[in-house]
Design a protein around this motif. Structure first.
Motif, PDB file in Angstrom:
ATOM      1  N   ARG A 133       0.879  -1.339  -0.083  1.00 32.01           N
ATOM      2  CA  ARG A 133       0.114   0.052  -0.009  1.00 32.01           C
ATOM      3  C   ARG A 133       0.824   1.298   0.024  1.00 32.01           C
ATOM      4  N   PRO A 146     -12.871  -0.885  -0.377  1.00 34.49           N
ATOM      5  CA  PRO A 146     -12.977  -2.297  -0.810  1.00 34.49           C
ATOM      6  C   PRO A 146     -12.271  -2.652  -2.115  1.00 34.49           C
ATOM      7  N   ALA A 147     -12.068  -1.763  -2.893  1.00 33.79           N
ATOM      8  CA  ALA A 147     -11.346  -1.931  -4.443  1.00 33.79           C
ATOM      9  C   ALA A 147      -9.858  -2.316  -3.924  1.00 33.79           C
ATOM     10  N   GLU A 148      -9.364  -1.383  -3.168  1.00 34.80           N
ATOM     11  CA  GLU A 148      -7.987  -1.487  -2.669  1.00 34.80           C
ATOM     12  C   GLU A 148      -7.587  -2.795  -1.972  1.00 34.80           C
ATOM     13  N   ALA A 149      -8.598  -3.183  -1.187  1.00 28.52           N
ATOM     14  CA  ALA A 149      -8.339  -4.420  -0.389  1.00 28.52           C
ATOM     15  C   ALA A 149      -8.402  -5.559  -1.419  1.00 28.52           C
ATOM     16  N   ALA A 150      -9.338  -5.440  -2.316  1.00 33.67           N
ATOM     17  CA  ALA A 150      -9.505  -6.729  -3.506  1.00 33.67           C
ATOM     18  C   ALA A 150      -8.278  -6.692  -4.178  1.00 33.67           C
ATOM     19  N   SER A 151      -7.607  -5.515  -4.506  1.00 35.55           N
ATOM     20  CA  SER A 151      -6.185  -5.631  -5.374  1.00 35.55           C
ATOM     21  C   SER A 151      -5.054  -6.170  -4.568  1.00 35.55           C
ATOM     22  N   VAL A 193      -5.197  -8.938  -2.884  1.00 33.47           N
ATOM     23  CA  VAL A 193      -5.602 -10.551  -2.810  1.00 33.47           C
ATOM     24  C   VAL A 193      -4.318 -11.127  -3.638  1.00 33.47           C
TER      25      VAL A 193
END
Length: 243
Positions: free
Chosen positions: A159, A176-181, A183
């Motif tokens: 990050r 949500p978008a950053e957390a999904a990226s 993975v």
């Protein structure tokens, strides 16, 4: 104080309290268990009362489901209603719901006492020495214990690198978008670590019957026996009071 005890006697004591909380359908006993667990964290472990309340929140939310089910939908068992009729509340549904709510919190707080005062590495070593946990499982648990915090640090580094590349400050909480990226890179990192751990375990020769030594292995001392006797006597006293 509790952090310095041997993990296995402490585990047996906590399991005994949890078993008693499950078997004894009495609101007073559940409240005593919650109070004693909270006092152990506050007095013996020097945890702040606010921290103890925050630890209690997830278990209270879980128990709230039992409470609402018992009061609103009346889906409690016949045993719960029969035992709740002996409580001090007029409605058996309310009594059964309160006992189930308090039991969820009580079991959770006893588990929190064990989890917050026990070193995971010492627990795995004790299981391998005293309860003959296979070394393959033990070293796999050691690898998992080290991997979990490393995943958090790796995610933070990713990050920070992305924020520096984009010329912005990193968000305190990823969206949500950053957390999904995160993975895929974290999964790749975990796979690399798992491969290295497998090679390290193979190099150690983790055969089942090979002799092995343990550094800083926990030993059962006089304080552990005193703790077991005191906790057992306290449990018997609480059961006597409600009886």
């Amino acid at each position: 104080m509790l952090s310095g005890l041997h993990p296995l006697p402490k585990l047996l004591v906590c399991l005994a309290w949890i078993a008693a909380s499950i078997v004894v359908f009495d609101l007073g006993f559940q409240l005593m268990t919650i109070a004693l667990s909270s006092a152990a964290l506050i007095v013996l472990e020097r945890r702040s009362p606010l921290f103890v309340l925050l630890v209690m929140v997830p278990f209270a939310l879980f128990g709230f489901g039992f409470l609402t089910t018992s009061i609103l939908f009346r889906q409690e068992s016949d045993f719960a209603v029969r035992m709740a009729a002996e409580q001090a509340f007029s409605s058996p549904a309310v009594s059964a719901g309160l006992v189930l709510f308090a039991r969820a919190v009580a079991c959770g707080m006893v588990s929190a006492v064990f989890g917050l005062t026990t070193d995971p590495g010492a627990l795995v070593k004790a299981l391998m020495i005293h309860w003959r946990l296979p070394p393959q499982i033990g070293f796999a648990l050691f690898a998992a214990i080290q991997l979990v915090p490393d995943l958090g640090r790796e995610a933070q580094q990713i990050r920070l690198a992305r924020a520096m590349r984009e010329g912005r400050l990193p968000r305190r909480i990823p969206g949500p978008a950053e957390a999904a990226s995160l993975v895929v890179p974290l999964l790749a990192y975990a796979i690399r670590r798992a491969g290295r751990s497998a090679m390290a375990m193979e190099a150690r020769g983790l055969s089942r019957n090979a002799p092995r030594t343990f550094l800083s292995a926990p030993r059962i001392g006089r304080g552990d026996w005193i703790f077991v006797l005191a906790a057992t006597a306290l449990l018997a006293s609480c059961l006597t009071l409600i009886g």
